[in-house]
Design a protein around this motif. Structure first.
Motif, PDB file in Angstrom:
ATOM      1  N   ILE A   1       0.855  -1.194   0.000  1.00 27.27           N
ATOM      2  CA  ILE A   1       0.000   0.000   0.000  1.00 27.27           C
ATOM      3  C   ILE A   1       0.884   1.236   0.000  1.00 27.27           C
ATOM      4  O   ILE A   1       2.078   1.164   0.321  1.00 27.27           O
ATOM      5  N   TRP A   2       0.332   2.385  -0.393  1.00 27.50           N
ATOM      6  CA  TRP A   2       1.147   3.595  -0.362  1.00 27.50           C
ATOM      7  C   TRP A   2       1.317   4.069   1.078  1.00 27.50           C
ATOM      8  O   TRP A   2       0.492   3.789   1.956  1.00 27.50           O
ATOM      9  N   ASP A   3       2.393   4.756   1.335  1.00 25.72           N
ATOM     10  CA  ASP A   3       2.795   5.055   2.714  1.00 25.72           C
ATOM     11  C   ASP A   3       1.841   5.992   3.455  1.00 25.72           C
ATOM     12  O   ASP A   3       1.835   6.022   4.689  1.00 25.72           O
ATOM     13  N   ALA A   4       1.003   6.742   2.716  1.00 24.15           N
ATOM     14  CA  ALA A   4       0.043   7.631   3.378  1.00 24.15           C
ATOM     15  C   ALA A   4      -1.355   7.005   3.438  1.00 24.15           C
ATOM     16  O   ALA A   4      -2.312   7.678   3.843  1.00 24.15           O
ATOM     17  N   HIS A   5      -1.462   5.772   3.062  1.00 23.42           N
ATOM     18  CA  HIS A   5      -2.757   5.088   3.105  1.00 23.42           C
ATOM     19  C   HIS A   5      -3.209   4.964   4.567  1.00 23.42           C
ATOM     20  O   HIS A   5      -2.370   4.704   5.450  1.00 23.42           O
ATOM     21  N   PRO A   6      -4.500   5.128   4.852  1.00 21.96           N
ATOM     22  CA  PRO A   6      -4.959   4.981   6.237  1.00 21.96           C
ATOM     23  C   PRO A   6      -4.582   3.640   6.868  1.00 21.96           C
ATOM     24  O   PRO A   6      -4.350   3.564   8.080  1.00 21.96           O
TER      25      PRO A   6
ATOM     26  N   ALA B   1       2.612   3.194  -5.376  1.00 22.77           N
ATOM     27  CA  ALA B   1       3.149   4.437  -4.814  1.00 22.77           C
ATOM     28  C   ALA B   1       2.372   5.652  -5.300  1.00 22.77           C
ATOM     29  O   ALA B   1       2.242   6.658  -4.572  1.00 22.77           O
ATOM     30  N   SER B   2       1.843   5.575  -6.528  1.00 26.82           N
ATOM     31  CA  SER B   2       1.079   6.707  -7.068  1.00 26.82           C
ATOM     32  C   SER B   2      -0.404   6.623  -6.703  1.00 26.82           C
ATOM     33  O   SER B   2      -1.219   7.343  -7.271  1.00 26.82           O
ATOM     34  N   ARG B   3      -0.736   5.733  -5.752  1.00 27.50           N
ATOM     35  CA  ARG B   3      -2.074   5.643  -5.155  1.00 27.50           C
ATOM     36  C   ARG B   3      -3.148   5.168  -6.131  1.00 27.50           C
ATOM     37  O   ARG B   3      -4.320   5.531  -6.014  1.00 27.50           O
TER      38      ARG B   3
ATOM     39  N   PRO C   1      10.161   3.789  -3.141  1.00 29.76           N
ATOM     40  CA  PRO C   1       9.777   4.968  -2.355  1.00 29.76           C
ATOM     41  C   PRO C   1       8.255   5.166  -2.378  1.00 29.76           C
ATOM     42  O   PRO C   1       7.625   5.109  -3.430  1.00 29.76           O
ATOM     43  N   GLY C   2       7.684   5.343  -1.195  1.00 24.71           N
ATOM     44  CA  GLY C   2       6.258   5.575  -1.104  1.00 24.71           C
ATOM     45  C   GLY C   2       5.429   4.328  -0.930  1.00 24.71           C
ATOM     46  O   GLY C   2       4.201   4.408  -0.837  1.00 24.71           O
ATOM     47  N   VAL C   3       6.065   3.155  -0.881  1.00 24.35           N
ATOM     48  CA  VAL C   3       5.335   1.886  -0.731  1.00 24.35           C
ATOM     49  C   VAL C   3       5.732   1.219   0.583  1.00 24.35           C
ATOM     50  O   VAL C   3       6.923   1.145   0.921  1.00 24.35           O
ATOM     51  N   VAL C   4       4.729   0.751   1.321  1.00 23.22           N
ATOM     52  CA  VAL C   4       4.982  -0.025   2.539  1.00 23.22           C
ATOM     53  C   VAL C   4       4.235  -1.351   2.427  1.00 23.22           C
ATOM     54  O   VAL C   4       3.288  -1.486   1.651  1.00 23.22           O
TER      55      VAL C   4
END
Length: 305
Positions: free
Chosen positions: A177-182, A242-244, A260-263
């Motif tokens: 999921i992207w790093d800013a995902h809830p 990463a690009s949501r 980058p941006g993926v967890v």
């Protein structure tokens, strides 16, 4: 015009002839080959009868090659050399010193069990070429059936087949999921957390198997998954995460890919078994050696990744 019958003789005829030519004596040739002198004399006479020419001049001191014998010796030595070289080459194949293996894959070989397996195998058998093909279990089984694969490493063992199946390792399932995902705030996820997400999957091959797996899990909680099929490689698929644009299911061995941006978050209770599938009729010694390596590694590496 009368057609001449085919000349037929055995390998030992050539070896006896070559030894006699080298030693200049049937007796010395017999001593070197540890056979009776009469056997040397008889086989060379048979050879001369087959060829239709005398190969030696017999005299009290031994034997001397005739002109025909000199010509035939050149050919005989060349034939024996090629046969010896062929025997050494085939022996090397039988000992898994040279050759190749055609391998069907589902998961990544960058890390995890397969990475350790192939690294160990390469160290022991550096001259064996491994040819990889990615596909679903169904596709790999079809290729094994056609003798186009020597073995396959597949998720599960649910497809009906008549081949040998050996469970080797297990891996946890993750969601990328992207790093800013809830959901990134959670250390583990349930399927219910992912019920309304868009899943990024690849077409065909393993992608079909992923869709089937996700459908089974989400239908089990009363949800219908939404798939976004993307005809790109696994690395670029994570770029879309990463690009949501969606989330992607991943195996533990694939979470070593750093984008980058993926967890990555593990899905509670999801551990998948992996099997090696091979036909018992497959006679590729290099493949049998690889399976032996896999069994040994599996016994020492039983815990899930």
């Amino acid at each position: 015009m009368k057609r001449r019958a085919d000349i037929r003789f055995e390998l030992r005829h050539l070896r006896y002839f070559g030894a006699a030519a080298e030693q200049g004596s049937f007796r010395k040739a017999a001593d070197g080959l540890q056979v009776q002198e009469s056997a040397i004399s008889r086989r060379i006479r048979d050879l001369e009868d087959q060829i239709g020419a005398s190969l030696f001049i017999r005299h009290a001191g031994g034997v001397t090659l005739t002109l025909a014998g000199q010509r035939f010796l050149t050919r005989a030595r060349s034939a024996l050399s090629q046969l010896d070289e062929g025997a050494r080459e085939v022996g090397s194949i039988g000992r898994s010193e040279i050759g190749y293996i055609r391998i069907g894959l589902f998961s990544s070989i960058a890390s995890g069990f397969l990475s350790k397996l192939f690294t160990a195998y390469d160290a022991q058998c550096p001259n064996i070429e491994m040819i990889f093909q990615e596909g679903s279990a169904e596709q790999n089984l079809s290729l094994i059936d056609k003798s186009q694969l020597d073995l396959a490493f597949t998720i599960g063992n649910l497809q009906p087949h008549r081949y040998d199946a050996l469970e080797l390792w297990r891996e946890r399932v993750f969601a990328a999921i992207w790093d800013a995902h809830p959901l990134s705030a959670k250390s583990e996820l349930d399927w219910s957390d992912l019920a309304y997400e868009a899943f990024l999957v690849r077409p065909g091959g393993p992608g079909d198997e992923v869709r089937e797996y996700l459908s089974l899990r989400l239908n089990g909680i009363g949800c219908r998954p939404r798939f976004l099929t993307q005809n790109i490689g696994r690395y670029r698929l994570l770029g879309l995460v990463a690009s949501r644009r969606g989330v992607a299911p991943m195996l533990a061995s694939e979470t070593t890919i750093s984008i980058p941006g993926v967890v990555y978050r593990p899905i509670v209770g999801e551990i998948l078994p992996f099997f090696a599938i091979a036909s018992p009729k497959n006679d590729n010694p290099a493949a049998r050696t690889l399976l032996s390596f896999a069994r040994t590694l599996s016994r020492s590496d039983r815990s899930p990744s």
